[in-house]
Design a protein around this motif. Structure first.
Motif, mmCIF file in Angstrom:
data_model
loop_
_atom_site.group_PDB
_atom_site.id
_atom_site.type_symbol
_atom_site.label_atom_id
_atom_site.label_comp_id
_atom_site.label_asym_id
_atom_site.label_seq_id
_atom_site.Cartn_x
_atom_site.Cartn_y
_atom_site.Cartn_z
ATOM 1 N N LEU A 392 0.838 -1.204 0.000
ATOM 2 C CA LEU A 392 0.000 0.000 0.000
ATOM 3 C C LEU A 392 0.877 1.260 0.000
ATOM 4 C CD1 LEU A 392 -2.777 1.364 0.152
ATOM 5 C CD2 LEU A 392 -2.747 1.009 2.622
ATOM 6 N N GLU A 393 2.084 1.132 0.521
ATOM 7 C CA GLU A 393 2.998 2.287 0.492
ATOM 8 C C GLU A 393 3.251 2.763 -0.943
ATOM 9 O OE1 GLU A 393 4.495 4.021 3.193
ATOM 10 O OE2 GLU A 393 3.036 2.883 4.378
ATOM 11 N N LEU A 394 3.207 1.849 -1.895
ATOM 12 C CA LEU A 394 3.398 2.256 -3.301
ATOM 13 C C LEU A 394 2.271 3.191 -3.721
ATOM 14 C CD1 LEU A 394 4.356 -1.193 -4.866
ATOM 15 C CD2 LEU A 394 5.909 0.713 -4.346
ATOM 16 N N CYS A 395 1.105 2.884 -3.245
ATOM 17 C CA CYS A 395 -0.077 3.692 -3.532
ATOM 18 C C CYS A 395 0.055 5.070 -2.856
ATOM 19 C CB CYS A 395 -1.278 2.923 -3.015
ATOM 20 S SG CYS A 395 -2.853 3.520 -3.542
ATOM 21 N N LEU A 396 0.557 5.050 -1.634
ATOM 22 C CA LEU A 396 0.691 6.300 -0.880
ATOM 23 C C LEU A 396 1.872 7.129 -1.392
ATOM 24 C CD1 LEU A 396 0.057 4.866 2.702
ATOM 25 C CD2 LEU A 396 -1.587 6.074 1.233
ATOM 26 N N ALA A 397 2.842 6.472 -1.971
ATOM 27 C CA ALA A 397 3.988 7.195 -2.538
ATOM 28 C C ALA A 397 3.632 7.834 -3.875
ATOM 29 C CB ALA A 397 5.170 6.241 -2.721
ATOM 30 N N ALA A 398 2.566 7.341 -4.494
ATOM 31 C CA ALA A 398 2.216 7.811 -5.841
ATOM 32 C C ALA A 398 1.722 9.262 -5.811
ATOM 33 C CB ALA A 398 1.142 6.903 -6.437
ATOM 34 N N ASP A 399 1.996 9.966 -6.890
ATOM 35 C CA ASP A 399 1.454 11.315 -7.025
ATOM 36 C C ASP A 399 -0.059 11.265 -7.148
ATOM 37 O OD1 ASP A 399 4.004 12.754 -7.075
ATOM 38 O OD2 ASP A 399 4.325 11.576 -8.893
ATOM 39 N N ARG A 400 -0.546 10.197 -7.770
ATOM 40 C CA ARG A 400 -1.988 9.970 -7.847
ATOM 41 C C ARG A 400 -2.292 8.490 -7.843
ATOM 42 N NH1 ARG A 400 -4.264 13.204 -12.866
ATOM 43 N NH2 ARG A 400 -2.766 14.915 -12.710
ATOM 44 N N ALA A 401 -3.396 8.139 -7.214
ATOM 45 C CA ALA A 401 -3.831 6.743 -7.215
ATOM 46 C C ALA A 401 -5.256 6.660 -7.751
ATOM 47 C CB ALA A 401 -3.758 6.172 -5.806
ATOM 48 N N TYR A 402 -5.473 5.772 -8.704
ATOM 49 C CA TYR A 402 -6.808 5.506 -9.249
ATOM 50 C C TYR A 402 -7.234 4.126 -8.781
ATOM 51 C CZ TYR A 402 -6.229 9.504 -12.362
ATOM 52 O OH TYR A 402 -6.045 10.769 -12.860
ATOM 53 N N MET A 403 -8.443 4.036 -8.288
ATOM 54 C CA MET A 403 -8.951 2.749 -7.798
ATOM 55 C C MET A 403 -10.291 2.458 -8.460
ATOM 56 S SD MET A 403 -9.456 1.589 -3.848
ATOM 57 C CE MET A 403 -9.980 -0.076 -3.404
ATOM 58 N N LEU A 404 -10.394 1.289 -9.031
ATOM 59 C CA LEU A 404 -11.646 0.917 -9.698
ATOM 60 C C LEU A 404 -12.760 0.749 -8.666
ATOM 61 C CD1 LEU A 404 -12.903 0.027 -12.512
ATOM 62 C CD2 LEU A 404 -12.612 -2.311 -11.661
ATOM 63 N N ASP A 405 -13.843 1.445 -8.918
ATOM 64 C CA ASP A 405 -15.003 1.324 -8.039
ATOM 65 C C ASP A 405 -15.885 0.190 -8.565
ATOM 66 O OD1 ASP A 405 -17.093 1.615 -6.330
ATOM 67 O OD2 ASP A 405 -17.656 3.630 -6.964
ATOM 68 N N GLY A 406 -15.775 -0.966 -7.923
ATOM 69 C CA GLY A 406 -16.597 -2.094 -8.349
ATOM 70 C C GLY A 406 -15.813 -3.088 -9.188
ATOM 71 N N THR A 407 -16.555 -3.818 -9.944
ATOM 72 C CA THR A 407 -15.940 -4.893 -10.732
ATOM 73 C C THR A 407 -15.899 -4.505 -12.202
ATOM 74 O OG1 THR A 407 -18.116 -5.885 -10.979
ATOM 75 C CG2 THR A 407 -16.755 -6.674 -9.147
ATOM 76 N N ARG A 408 -15.241 -5.342 -12.974
ATOM 77 C CA ARG A 408 -15.195 -5.174 -14.420
ATOM 78 C C ARG A 408 -16.345 -5.949 -15.042
ATOM 79 N NH1 ARG A 408 -9.459 -4.067 -14.960
ATOM 80 N NH2 ARG A 408 -9.557 -1.801 -14.824
ATOM 81 N N GLU A 409 -16.962 -5.353 -16.025
ATOM 82 C CA GLU A 409 -18.044 -6.064 -16.703
ATOM 83 C C GLU A 409 -17.489 -7.320 -17.352
ATOM 84 O OE1 GLU A 409 -20.455 -3.559 -19.358
ATOM 85 O OE2 GLU A 409 -21.073 -5.433 -20.331
ATOM 86 N N GLY A 410 -18.210 -8.412 -17.174
ATOM 87 C CA GLY A 410 -17.803 -9.655 -17.818
ATOM 88 C C GLY A 410 -16.717 -10.394 -17.070
#
Lengths: 557, 557
Positions: A392-410
């Motif tokens: 998770l530190e990689l996420c916190l070190a990032a300038d920006r973090a994008y997280m998928l809300d939910g699942t992928r279709e299919g």
């Protein structure tokens, strides 16, 4: 090398048997690292490494030695740095190498040498392996900066031996490896004395050097070795490292490079040159951690957190040095959060074990190296990921973090989650001395405590966004466009402006010696490294050694 | 203007009747400063100040307004910054002005604008004159940075109005007036949100701007004026400034320039162009201070400490901006230490008086301006000098101080002495928040307390050296050669290397918003300000407005 030139592809992997410039020897709890640079051993042609001057190749060996002393030699409590040459300690970074290097190479070189000296300082403070220096001959520029990073400096008291930082008067650049900062902020040398010292080519020797705090002791040349040996034994006696333990071997790092793909055991990277980005995937552990510290020792370099630290470290150095045009690093993880968490718990439970301490410190250094990398860092949290604890530190070190809300279709993969572990709350401070979480929530320090209570919980996109752990949480419909556009936009901006912006936004809050070195000293050095007075055709760096003096634009900026 | 070009000679003296770009109005305890930039009012030809964009001339008026609000308007407890234009708040620093300016001019411009914003912040914190902003239209770049320096930001909630820092995406440079630092270190905007914000040309508006902490409130456009008026009254009600007091008039500063000599009442400066140095002499007070605060008010701008602050301030700005090749400033004082001390005692005794507070703060700002000036500072302590208290700060601000040990042969003037006063112990913190004495003795904080007990004592050269207050104390035989050689050596070094070195050595110890702005953000901006991606023929700054996009070297440094 002109600014448009290419440089040699650098490999940071080495081992003592391959050292060309350093001699590592052991005497019970005291190790001695003697600098004995091969004149013809430069990393690239065009310069000779005279007078124990160094280039990146010399420093890579120093970096390796520091790592091995920590991991392979638990019995060592003190390390003496000295020179293996008769008449000189170290003349600093090789000037011809600097003058023929492109701007980016110089900046990158200084960053690495700074990180190496910080690691040496950390070894003293945290690994309880105290470094000291025996200055047995002229000690100039980067040579003195190396000494400054050690905890105790003993200098020979003879006519020949002085410490100096001659960069300003001689080369029209700054001491680039923390020297100015360590003078005033570590050794607390009075600023007017520091001013005199840094403008005096010949430096300062003898009693004045002690009186001004530039060194800790001077002793007659004839007594230097015995005195330092004695000091080293005293310092070694203070360690908490287990004298009888066996070190683990840092086995050769296995790396495969195939075209634009670099693969290690737990880390893989694919370069997308068209989009100027590196897609980095960290693979979580495949199995639970050993049940006890003994098991961790038995796994050694194969223990997942250590393998991760080593591989990520090598990848960062490789990308920084050899792939300057790859401006954005995109981090993904693949694996089971529960297994990452289990490893974090092992790292927490056995934190007093010397090896576990080293592994945690190595992860900390590697994450810091990421923080100070002049690349835009993005984290993408997708189904199948394992951004938990250490990852998770990689996420916190990032300038920006994008997280998928939910699942992928299919797809029937569950929606991604984040998971905090104890290690997010202090194990990995960034260069400002705060954890990444504390740095993130400067506005609301209490939020960190609240999050602590939620360690172990699975946080879906909504919860992660509410907790402030990720930047944006597009759903499956928006994900692809939103991420693509953000990455394209990033790649289109000026790399230089991004470097300055990221360096300014990443390190809010308090300052430390390290943050001052990376954020202030480096910025000034970078500025000077492109000023005509230093690097122009008649600049001091360019004409060095020709017998001419630099010609300067006299206007003050 | 090419980097070899000259710029117009800048005069920093102005007054409200001469303002061309700001409208200052008063409504009881609330003042309003409305920006209404004249398009054709640029300081030099070649650009139009459209959309309330600004250049140095606009900022000089802002600087003057801040001073006058403090000194001439004790009744004002809150100041509203807003725009006098219909459709825009402020577009930031004028881009054509920047693109045609030489590197040194840009750097100097940013330094002054930073100091002005810091002064505005200090007015809120220390003068209890709280600044707030009414954002009544698009507020970009330096416009938003101005708002960030105020204590409260109210923004109109309409489709047209947003705050933005578009420098990185639009111009390939950084927001140069503290914006990045204030985002993360003052407003504590989360770093990933700050990252998004600073890379989004169109900025952020409405509720998101509040949620992210970019502004404090949004209100409908139609209610903005009334709302801000109300807020301003509330903030003004918190002041401790005396509503019924009368301000003093900041009378026009009298300055004579004759050839290479600039003379004010208490400060004089002679340029030695051959040696690239400015010989600055500060003349101590001619008479004791008034017996009470009333007397100080009666003297007004003629009161020696205030005259000193104003004149020294103007001289520093003049030398910085108009005399770039004068790399070394040499400070001497002439006068009676007892009279300086007496004035310091008056400043200490009446510190709760609003005017005395302002005078102390102005001296503090001026000394800070000296600290961050990119010139080498030398102090020469000779017979007849009066380096006491406030004037001793000049000695402590210097990179080096030389003090004559004893008397001059053939002269009956007594040997020089230094004298500490209460004001050396906290009245004049440097940008790191510590007094110059505390910054000087980071190694031994206890030394400061010991010195406190010696306030009022005459310290001769030996005592001053032992106390650590001066660098070298040559006697009459060595004085001339030693000082001459030091100054000659200084003049021969690269001005750029000296700038970086001094910036690194002057500010040991803790960091503050101010020190971060000057030492980190400025250094990065300076670096970027000479990168081809910004200022090269195809750089973003250069091609701005031509319809072309910048072409970038994609390598990350």
């Amino acid at each position: 090398m002109a600014d448009t030139g290419e440089h040699v592809r650098v490999d940071f992997r080495t081992e003592p048997a391959k050292y060309r410039h350093w001699k590592l020897s052991f005497d019970g709890p005291v190790a001695t690292l003697a600098m004995d640079v091969r004149e013809d051993g430069g990393l690239t042609p065009g310069y000779e490494l005279k007078l124990n001057s160094y280039d990146l190749g010399v420093d890579i060996e120093l970096y390796d030695a520091i790592q091995r002393l920590r991991f392979e030699h638990p019995e060592v409590g003190a390390v003496v740095v000295t020179s293996g040459k008769e008449r000189v300690f170290c003349a600093g970074a090789n000037i011809r190498m600097l003058s023929q290097s492109a701007h980016g190479f110089k900046v990158n070189f200084c960053k690495f040498t700074n990180e190496t000296r910080n690691a040496l300082e950390e070894a003293t403070a945290e690994s309880r392996q105290t470094w000291l220096t025996a200055v047995n001959g002229p000690c100039a520029g980067g040579g003195y900066e190396l000494a400054l990073a050690t905890d105790w400096i003993v200098m020979a008291d003879d006519a020949n031996t002085a410490v100096s930082l001659p960069e300003v008067p001689l080369l029209a650049v700054l001491p680039g490896t923390g020297g100015l900062t360590r003078l005033v902020d570590k050794r607390h040398v009075r600023r007017d004395r520091a001013d005199f010292f840094c403008t005096t080519e010949e430096g300062v020797k003898g009693r004045r050097a002690v009186e001004w705090g530039l060194v800790d002791e001077v002793v007659p040349r004839s007594k230097l070795d015995a005195h330092v040996r004695q000091r080293a034994r005293e310092l070694a006696a203070r360690t908490d490292r287990p004298a009888a333990a066996r070190g683990i071997r840092l086995t050769p790092l296995e790396r495969t490079v195939e075209g634009d793909r670099v693969t290690y055991g737990t880390v893989a990277c694919t370069l997308d040159r068209a989009r100027a980005l590196a897609e980095i995937t960290v693979v979580g552990p495949a199995a639970p951690p050993p049940a006890d510290a003994e098991g961790i020792h038995a796994q050694g370099a194969a223990f997942w957190p250590l393998a991760l630290a080593r591989e990520l470290d090598d990848l960062i150095l490789h990308l920084r040095t050899n792939e300057a045009e790859i401006g954005v690093w995109v981090f993904r993880t693949v694996g089971a959060a529960a297994l990452v968490e289990a490893h974090d718990k092992a790292l927490a439970a056995h934190r007093d074990d010397w090896l576990v301490r080293e592994i945690r410190l190595y992860l900390r250094r590697t994450l810091k190296r990421l923080d100070v990398s002049s690349r835009s860092l993005f984290a993408l949290v997708e189904p199948g990921s394992c951004f938990a604890g250490t990852l998770l530190e990689l996420c916190l070190a990032a300038d920006r973090a994008y997280m998928l809300d939910g699942t992928r279709e299919g797809s029937n993969r569950p929606a991604p989650v984040l998971r905090l572990t104890e290690l997010n709350f202090g194990a990995y401070p960034t260069v400002n001395g705060l954890s990444r979480l504390a740095s993130r929530f400067l506005a609301e320090p209490a939020r960190v405590d609240k999050l602590r209570a939620r360690a172990g919980e699975d946080l879906d996109a909504r919860a992660a966004a509410e907790a402030g752990l990720v930047t944006f949480t597009p759903d499956d419909i928006d994900w692809e466009d939103e991420v693509r556009l953000a990455l394209e936009a990033r790649a289109a901006f000026s790399p230089d402006a991004l470097t300055g912006m990221e360096a300014s936004l990443r390190f809010g809050g308090p300052e430390t010696l390290e943050s001052k070195i990376f954020a202030r000293l480096s910025a000034w050095q970078n500025w000077i490294f492109q000023r005509p007075n230093a690097v122009g055709p008649k600049g001091a760096l360019s004409v060095y050694g020709t017998g001419q003096r630099g010609e300067f634009d006299r206007r003050r900026v």
